[in-house]
Design a protein around this motif. Structure first.
Motif, PDB file in Angstrom:
ATOM      1  N   LEU B  32       2.915   1.254  12.111  1.00  0.00           N
ATOM      2  CA  LEU B  32       2.480  -0.072  12.800  1.00  0.00           C
ATOM      3  C   LEU B  32       2.872  -1.371  12.102  1.00  0.00           C
ATOM      4  O   LEU B  32       3.433  -2.198  12.633  1.00  0.00           O
ATOM      5  CB  LEU B  32       0.892  -0.245  12.984  1.00  0.00           C
ATOM      6  N   ALA B  33       2.659  -1.354  10.858  1.00  0.00           N
ATOM      7  CA  ALA B  33       3.057  -2.428   9.945  1.00  0.00           C
ATOM      8  C   ALA B  33       4.572  -2.685   9.867  1.00  0.00           C
ATOM      9  O   ALA B  33       5.214  -3.909  10.079  1.00  0.00           O
ATOM     10  CB  ALA B  33       2.810  -2.459   8.317  1.00  0.00           C
ATOM     11  N   LEU B  34       5.500  -1.489   9.926  1.00  0.00           N
ATOM     12  CA  LEU B  34       6.758  -1.541   9.890  1.00  0.00           C
ATOM     13  C   LEU B  34       7.055  -2.127  11.379  1.00  0.00           C
ATOM     14  O   LEU B  34       8.066  -3.183  11.281  1.00  0.00           O
ATOM     15  CB  LEU B  34       7.459  -0.179   9.969  1.00  0.00           C
ATOM     16  N   SER B  35       6.593  -1.894  12.409  1.00  0.00           N
ATOM     17  CA  SER B  35       6.991  -2.555  13.516  1.00  0.00           C
ATOM     18  C   SER B  35       6.477  -3.937  13.747  1.00  0.00           C
ATOM     19  O   SER B  35       7.171  -4.585  14.602  1.00  0.00           O
ATOM     20  CB  SER B  35       6.121  -1.675  14.684  1.00  0.00           C
ATOM     21  N   ALA B  36       5.634  -4.463  12.905  1.00  0.00           N
ATOM     22  CA  ALA B  36       5.196  -5.792  12.910  1.00  0.00           C
ATOM     23  C   ALA B  36       6.146  -6.534  11.902  1.00  0.00           C
ATOM     24  O   ALA B  36       6.087  -7.613  11.540  1.00  0.00           O
ATOM     25  CB  ALA B  36       3.793  -6.041  12.339  1.00  0.00           C
ATOM     26  N   GLY B  37       7.058  -5.823  11.516  1.00  0.00           N
ATOM     27  CA  GLY B  37       8.267  -6.429  10.383  1.00  0.00           C
ATOM     28  C   GLY B  37       7.774  -6.776   9.027  1.00  0.00           C
ATOM     29  O   GLY B  37       8.282  -7.259   8.393  1.00  0.00           O
ATOM     30  N   ALA B  38       6.442  -6.021   8.617  1.00  0.00           N
ATOM     31  CA  ALA B  38       5.988  -6.167   7.347  1.00  0.00           C
ATOM     32  C   ALA B  38       6.459  -4.767   6.531  1.00  0.00           C
ATOM     33  O   ALA B  38       6.839  -3.572   7.075  1.00  0.00           O
ATOM     34  CB  ALA B  38       4.562  -6.232   7.426  1.00  0.00           C
ATOM     35  N   ASP B  39       6.344  -5.162   5.045  1.00  0.00           N
ATOM     36  CA  ASP B  39       6.587  -3.798   4.359  1.00  0.00           C
ATOM     37  C   ASP B  39       5.348  -2.892   4.456  1.00  0.00           C
ATOM     38  O   ASP B  39       4.161  -3.445   4.060  1.00  0.00           O
ATOM     39  CB  ASP B  39       6.619  -4.260   2.884  1.00  0.00           C
ATOM     40  N   PRO B  40       5.171  -1.734   4.600  1.00  0.00           N
ATOM     41  CA  PRO B  40       4.131  -1.029   5.159  1.00  0.00           C
ATOM     42  C   PRO B  40       3.385  -0.629   3.912  1.00  0.00           C
ATOM     43  O   PRO B  40       2.017  -0.863   4.067  1.00  0.00           O
ATOM     44  CB  PRO B  40       4.699   0.350   5.608  1.00  0.00           C
ATOM     45  N   LEU B  41       3.838  -0.491   2.966  1.00  0.00           N
ATOM     46  CA  LEU B  41       3.062   0.055   1.563  1.00  0.00           C
ATOM     47  C   LEU B  41       2.256  -1.427   1.200  1.00  0.00           C
ATOM     48  O   LEU B  41       1.245  -1.253   1.048  1.00  0.00           O
ATOM     49  CB  LEU B  41       3.823   0.356   0.429  1.00  0.00           C
ATOM     50  N   ALA B  42       3.128  -2.273   1.049  1.00  0.00           N
ATOM     51  CA  ALA B  42       2.382  -3.827   0.975  1.00  0.00           C
ATOM     52  C   ALA B  42       1.187  -3.957   1.698  1.00  0.00           C
ATOM     53  O   ALA B  42       0.212  -4.305   1.433  1.00  0.00           O
ATOM     54  CB  ALA B  42       3.601  -4.810   0.881  1.00  0.00           C
ATOM     55  N   THR B  43       1.555  -3.699   3.179  1.00  0.00           N
ATOM     56  CA  THR B  43       0.537  -4.103   3.990  1.00  0.00           C
ATOM     57  C   THR B  43      -0.878  -3.390   3.809  1.00  0.00           C
ATOM     58  O   THR B  43      -1.921  -3.710   3.603  1.00  0.00           O
ATOM     59  CB  THR B  43       0.941  -3.803   5.416  1.00  0.00           C
ATOM     60  N   LEU B  44      -0.639  -1.977   3.738  1.00  0.00           N
ATOM     61  CA  LEU B  44      -1.695  -0.999   3.218  1.00  0.00           C
ATOM     62  C   LEU B  44      -2.496  -1.497   1.965  1.00  0.00           C
ATOM     63  O   LEU B  44      -3.541  -1.470   2.193  1.00  0.00           O
ATOM     64  CB  LEU B  44      -1.164   0.499   3.233  1.00  0.00           C
ATOM     65  N   GLY B  45      -1.723  -1.669   1.017  1.00  0.00           N
ATOM     66  CA  GLY B  45      -2.066  -2.216  -0.308  1.00  0.00           C
ATOM     67  C   GLY B  45      -2.876  -3.321  -0.063  1.00  0.00           C
ATOM     68  O   GLY B  45      -4.266  -3.559  -0.684  1.00  0.00           O
ATOM     69  N   LEU B  46      -2.580  -4.440   0.863  1.00  0.00           N
ATOM     70  CA  LEU B  46      -3.270  -5.451   1.271  1.00  0.00           C
ATOM     71  C   LEU B  46      -4.417  -5.285   1.890  1.00  0.00           C
ATOM     72  O   LEU B  46      -5.870  -5.943   1.630  1.00  0.00           O
ATOM     73  CB  LEU B  46      -2.382  -6.590   1.754  1.00  0.00           C
ATOM     74  N   ILE B  47      -4.672  -4.099   2.823  1.00  0.00           N
ATOM     75  CA  ILE B  47      -5.770  -3.630   3.425  1.00  0.00           C
ATOM     76  C   ILE B  47      -6.890  -3.369   2.353  1.00  0.00           C
ATOM     77  O   ILE B  47      -8.034  -3.742   2.459  1.00  0.00           O
ATOM     78  CB  ILE B  47      -5.509  -2.823   4.443  1.00  0.00           C
ATOM     79  N   VAL B  48      -6.263  -2.597   1.447  1.00  0.00           N
ATOM     80  CA  VAL B  48      -7.250  -1.916   0.609  1.00  0.00           C
ATOM     81  C   VAL B  48      -7.847  -2.922  -0.470  1.00  0.00           C
ATOM     82  O   VAL B  48      -9.033  -2.959  -0.658  1.00  0.00           O
ATOM     83  CB  VAL B  48      -6.361  -0.659  -0.241  1.00  0.00           C
ATOM     84  N   THR B  49      -6.809  -3.696  -0.903  1.00  0.00           N
ATOM     85  CA  THR B  49      -7.367  -4.711  -1.699  1.00  0.00           C
ATOM     86  C   THR B  49      -8.277  -5.567  -1.115  1.00  0.00           C
ATOM     87  O   THR B  49      -9.352  -6.356  -1.577  1.00  0.00           O
ATOM     88  CB  THR B  49      -6.463  -5.649  -2.458  1.00  0.00           C
ATOM     89  N   GLY B  50      -7.893  -5.886  -0.008  1.00  0.00           N
ATOM     90  CA  GLY B  50      -8.913  -6.944   0.775  1.00  0.00           C
ATOM     91  C   GLY B  50     -10.282  -6.232   1.144  1.00  0.00           C
ATOM     92  O   GLY B  50     -11.120  -6.917   1.536  1.00  0.00           O
ATOM     93  N   ALA B  51     -10.278  -4.797   1.058  1.00  0.00           N
ATOM     94  CA  ALA B  51     -11.571  -4.461   1.486  1.00  0.00           C
ATOM     95  C   ALA B  51     -12.445  -4.121   0.342  1.00  0.00           C
ATOM     96  O   ALA B  51     -13.660  -4.302   0.250  1.00  0.00           O
ATOM     97  CB  ALA B  51     -11.360  -2.948   2.111  1.00  0.00           C
ATOM     98  N   VAL B  52     -11.639  -3.613  -0.921  1.00  0.00           N
ATOM     99  CA  VAL B  52     -12.475  -3.361  -2.288  1.00  0.00           C
ATOM    100  C   VAL B  52     -12.077  -3.900  -3.442  1.00  0.00           C
ATOM    101  O   VAL B  52     -12.284  -3.521  -4.675  1.00  0.00           O
ATOM    102  CB  VAL B  52     -12.701  -1.762  -2.218  1.00  0.00           C
ATOM    103  N   GLY B  53     -11.101  -4.900  -3.279  1.00  0.00           N
ATOM    104  CA  GLY B  53     -10.059  -5.526  -4.484  1.00  0.00           C
ATOM    105  C   GLY B  53     -10.954  -6.172  -5.232  1.00  0.00           C
ATOM    106  O   GLY B  53     -10.470  -6.209  -6.407  1.00  0.00           O
ATOM    107  N   SER B  54     -11.941  -6.858  -4.876  1.00  0.00           N
ATOM    108  CA  SER B  54     -12.627  -7.748  -5.757  1.00  0.00           C
ATOM    109  C   SER B  54     -14.221  -7.474  -5.358  1.00  0.00           C
ATOM    110  O   SER B  54     -14.505  -6.909  -4.211  1.00  0.00           O
ATOM    111  CB  SER B  54     -12.424  -9.231  -5.164  1.00  0.00           C
ATOM    112  N   LYS B  55     -14.897  -8.140  -6.476  1.00  0.00           N
ATOM    113  CA  LYS B  55     -16.325  -8.098  -5.952  1.00  0.00           C
ATOM    114  C   LYS B  55     -16.848  -8.588  -4.766  1.00  0.00           C
ATOM    115  O   LYS B  55     -17.530  -8.224  -3.721  1.00  0.00           O
ATOM    116  CB  LYS B  55     -17.126  -8.759  -7.159  1.00  0.00           C
TER     117      LYS B  55
END
Lengths: 510, 348
Positions: B32-55
């Motif tokens: 899905l990220a690829l189809s939106a023209g973004a780097d898939p790994l980076a996108t998923l990484g951002l989701i993970v950090t966005g969810a649990v990456g900080s207090k």
């Protein structure tokens, strides 16, 4: 050796079939062959592996070893379409018909490509009619399947197989759901069909039927073939011995000693439910220490009477009296509290919960007593179930196994244990041995007799007249919701009871 | 291709297949990220950090999970009895409504006030589901239809009240209720952290539901009714009463989601209180295979995906709709995996 004694074309050959379910070996190197125009009975106790073997043949299961050959062609395993295409048709114990479709539609279902625009029903109907005529399978192709009797539905299943040009027909306990008359009609059909070259495998554990219908008998025990004989060369006791591995002594039933009336129906009427007749002004006494047998053709009000005693329905008029008083509130729990033990007709649908463990099923009627402060006492429940398994010889993987894994006989033994361990004063035994093998039948009967001798009042409902006449101290006949007077043991022959079952005696009495 | 039942699924099967479903979800997300023209790994990484990456992110995820635990439990309890409660949204709003009314009332104060509001809110949700269940047991009316439609009815009632009698006079014309008094707000779970006691209540509720399902007589009755109603009735299980009790518990749990959102997080009732928590509860319950412990895990997962996707969307410019797609695919893969735990596929 076959009846004709000549070598005939082999249409079906099973060779070294082995199937394991976990630790259980359901089929152990089973081999079997079937000639054209031959009826082979597959005989065995519940759990002997008959149904598993047929499921492999038909492609519902894949065998761990062995091959299936139809007309000399080895079938690819686990492919029902291949079996159908090769000419194998199966009529299951539980029918697979859509109730809301017509007979013709049920027969045609799956025979036409999805994208064909026209069904060409006229030609199909003509063919179904011709087949029905040829094989003596009387049924209206335009009737709605849901409105048919069990016997008629079975005929539709057989027609379905014949329509698909089956050369081999497998009948899984075909008479389990039939009345004696319907069974006779089925045997006549089989004779006509085999005369036309159809071959039949007939799965059963009713000895006299096997003797009447089959040319040859293959006996399975614990998943192995333990005997193979022509019916001409054997006898029911010999077959029974092969099946259970020992000579079975049918219990000799001494007369019961009647005590006081424990349950009385006084002029009870219940409403009809669709095609199911209710009770029509029925009066009945159930006495302690006595087995009352209810004879009758299925669908004549037995279900209404059973539902009434089970607490599922209440009388529309008349009274149900327990120990001289009519219960204020009548429901299943009130029936249990009044000391009525109920063995239901359908152990799969109403007797057990398939996805519950044996323990959970064993306490289904008594769990309120096993509750402390809202919590279920699992330890006591499990201990109770372990005792039940031992005392009633329930063969199972253990108390925490799901009951759906058990054969019908073992399921019934658990239900029997659940009912009898509650020490009921009144026992409703509704078709208690339907579909069971000889060993289990004798076991259930002897338990019912000892319950009677311990002072219980037993109402035995059965469509098997031999069972009724063999066990009952008093026989009453039900016909169209009406109940005949009670006949003491030995005073009525089968022919006279048959008259009552057909409704003859009632007109005089009325 | 056919399915064969597996008699006793092993541990590998029961854990491996859900894990595989998770992997399949990640792969789908990447595509899905690829189809939106973004780097898939980076996108998923951002989701993970966005969810649990900080207090802050992790607390936000826990806050978001809180109502989902309640609605997930509500659905799980009802579905066990094959009572198809699709109306957790309505029950949530009923609870929220009662919380807003009582919370702003001057005589409701202090710890007794907190307890009173919680009980009243749960009762309101229970009553909202009582109607459909009585219609079902008495008249055979399909509860899917009635509970689903009540969602809209309740939302419209809330809307009417917020535009009318409940409208906060100090709210500068916005359709929101008067604020819940400080003394009856749910306190912080740990001082200094932006996480309120609603989360604690949700965990306690999950524990109680587990106790009920696994150990209590009612749990046994609920399963009996759900698995085979005819056999349960024959054996003397009071089917109608069990369904009513199930409905009261289920409705009450869903209402606590509304209670915790109003008394814990927001402090006021608005029409956009729930972005579909009631409906998402169905997803949570299904992902959890109706198990209360699983509900907590599934709610955290679903909340993480939502919170993480919002953050990712801001950073990477991929639409946050990816969250809905991820959840939908996760649900489908998980349902498939659950089926494959119990059945093996046989090819030919």
């Amino acid at each position: 050796m076959t009846r004709t004694g000549t070598a005939r074309e082999i249409v079906l050959r099973l060779d070294g079939i082995t199937k394991r379910f976990g630790a259980l070996t359901a089929n152990d190197a089973v081999s079997l062959s079937l000639a054209r125009g031959e009826v082979v009975a597959l005989l065995g106790e519940n759990g002997a592996g008959k149904t598993t073997l047929m499921n492999i043949l038909f492609g519902h299961y894949t065998a761990d070893a062995g091959t299936v050959e139809v007309m000399g062609q080895v079938l690819p395993p686990g492919t029902p379409r291949a079996a159908i295409a090769a000419g194998v048709g199966m009529v299951h114990q539980h029918f697979t018909l859509a109730d809301n479709l017509s007979v013709l539609d049920n027969i045609l279902l799956g025979t036409r490509p999805l994208w064909s625009l026209r069904l060409n029903r006229a030609a199909a109907r003509a063919r179904v009619r011709a087949l029905a005529q040829d094989f003596g399978l009387k049924v209206d192709p335009e009737a709605r399947t849901g409105a048919l009797s069990v016997g008629e539905r079975q005929r539709v299943e057989i027609l379905k197989a014949l329509y698909r040009e089956a050369q081999v027909l497998i009948l899984d306990e075909p008479t389990a759901v039939l009345t004696p008359q319907e069974s006779e009609a089925l045997f006549a059909t089989l004779r006509r069909a085999t005369a036309r070259g159809l071959s039949v495998i007939f799965i059963s554990h009713k000895l006299h039927e096997v003797m009447a219908a089959a040319d040859r008998v293959v006996v399975l025990r614990h998943g192995k073939v333990v005997g193979e004989v022509a019916t001409a060369d054997t006898s029911p006791p010999a077959l029974a011995a092969m099946m259970v591995g020992a000579e079975v002594a049918l219990p000799r039933v001494a007369a019961g000693v009647p005590g006081p009336v424990l349950l009385r129906l006084d002029d009870v009427t219940t409403p009809d439910e669709g095609a199911r007749p209710g009770l029509k002004q029925v009066s009945l006494d159930l006495r302690a220490g006595q087995i009352t047998g209810l004879a009758g053709v299925s669908g004549n009000g037995q279900a209404a009477l059973a539902d009434l005693l089970s607490g599922l329905i209440v009388p529309a008029s008349g009274r149900l009296i327990l120990s001289d008083e009519a219960p204020a509130d009548w429901n299943p729990r009130a029936a249990l509290a009044a000391g009525i033990g109920r063995i239901p007709e359908d152990r799969h649908r109403t007797g057990t919960i398939a996805d519950f463990t044996l323990t959970e099923n064993a306490i289904l009627e008594t769990y309120p007593q096993l509750t402390r402060a809202g919590l279920l006492d699992h330890r006591t429940a499990r201990r109770f179930t372990e005792e039940l398994i031992a005392d009633y010889d329930v063969r199972c993987p253990g108390p925490e196994a799901r009951i759906r894994l058990l054969s019908g006989g073992n399921m019934q033994k658990l239900i029997l244990g659940r009912v009898l361990e509650a020490r009921p004063r009144i026992i409703l035994a509704n078709q208690p041995v339907r579909g069971l093998d000889i060993g289990a039948v004798a076991y259930v009967h002897s338990r019912l007799i000892s319950a009677r001798d311990a002072g219980a009042a037993v109402l035995l409902i059965s469509e098997d007249l031999d069972e009724i006449m063999g066990l009952s101290d008093v026989v009453q006949v039900i016909s169209e919701g009406r109940l005949s007077p009670g006949f003491a043991r030995g005073t009525m022959g089968a022919a006279e009871l048959g008259q009552w079952m057909a409704g003859a005696g009632f007109d005089h009495a009325a | 291709m056919r399915l064969e039942p597996v008699a006793n699924p092993g541990l590998l099967r029961r854990l491996g297949l859900p894990a595989a479903a998770l992997v399949a979800t990640v792969v789908t997300g990447s595509l899905l990220a690829l189809s939106a023209g973004a780097d898939p790994l980076a996108t998923l990484g951002l989701i993970v950090t966005g969810a649990v990456g900080s207090k802050f992110a992790a607390l936000e995820t826990l806050n978001r999970a809180t109502p989902l635990i309640f609605t997930g439990l509500a659905v799980a309890v009802a579905f066990r009895a094959k009572l198809w409660n699709i109306g957790a949204e309505a029950q949530l709003y009923a609870g929220a409504l009662v919380t807003a009314v009582l919370g702003a009332h001057p005589i409701v104060t202090g710890v007794p006030g907190v307890a009173l509001i919680g009980l009243a809110a749960a009762l309101a949700g229970a009553l909202v589901l009582l109607g459909p269940v009585l219609l079902k047991t008495r008249l055979g009316v399909d509860e899917v239809v009635t509970t689903l439609l009540l969602n809209f009815v309740l939302l419209l009632v809330v809307s009417m009240l917020l535009e009318g009698v409940l409208k906060d006079p100090m709210g500068m014309g916005w359709p929101k209720s008067a604020p819940v008094a400080k003394s009856v707000r749910l306190p912080r779970l740990i001082e200094g952290l932006r996480l309120h006691w609603g989360f604690g209540l949700a965990l306690i509720a999950a524990g109680l539901v587990w106790l009920m399902q696994a150990r209590m007589r009612l749990g046994y009755e609920i399963r009996a009714v759900g698995l085979n109603r005819a056999a349960a009735r024959f054996a003397g299980v009071p089917v109608g009463a069990v369904l009513v009790k199930t409905a009261l518990i289920s409705g009450g749990l869903a209402a606590l989601a509304g209670y915790s959102e109003v008394a814990g997080l927001k402090g006021t009732l608005t029409l956009d209180l729930s972005p579909g928590f009631g409906y998402t509860g169905v997803i949570v319950a299904m992902l959890a295979a109706l198990h209360p412990g699983g509900v907590v895990v599934a709610a955290l997962f679903v909340a993480g995906v939502f919170v993480g996707s919002d953050a990712m969307s801001r950073a990477a410019g991929v639409p946050s709709y990816i969250a809905d797609l991820l959840l939908a695919s996760a649900l489908l893969y998980m349902v498939l995996a659950m089926q494959l735990v119990r059945y093996r596929v046989v090819w030919r």
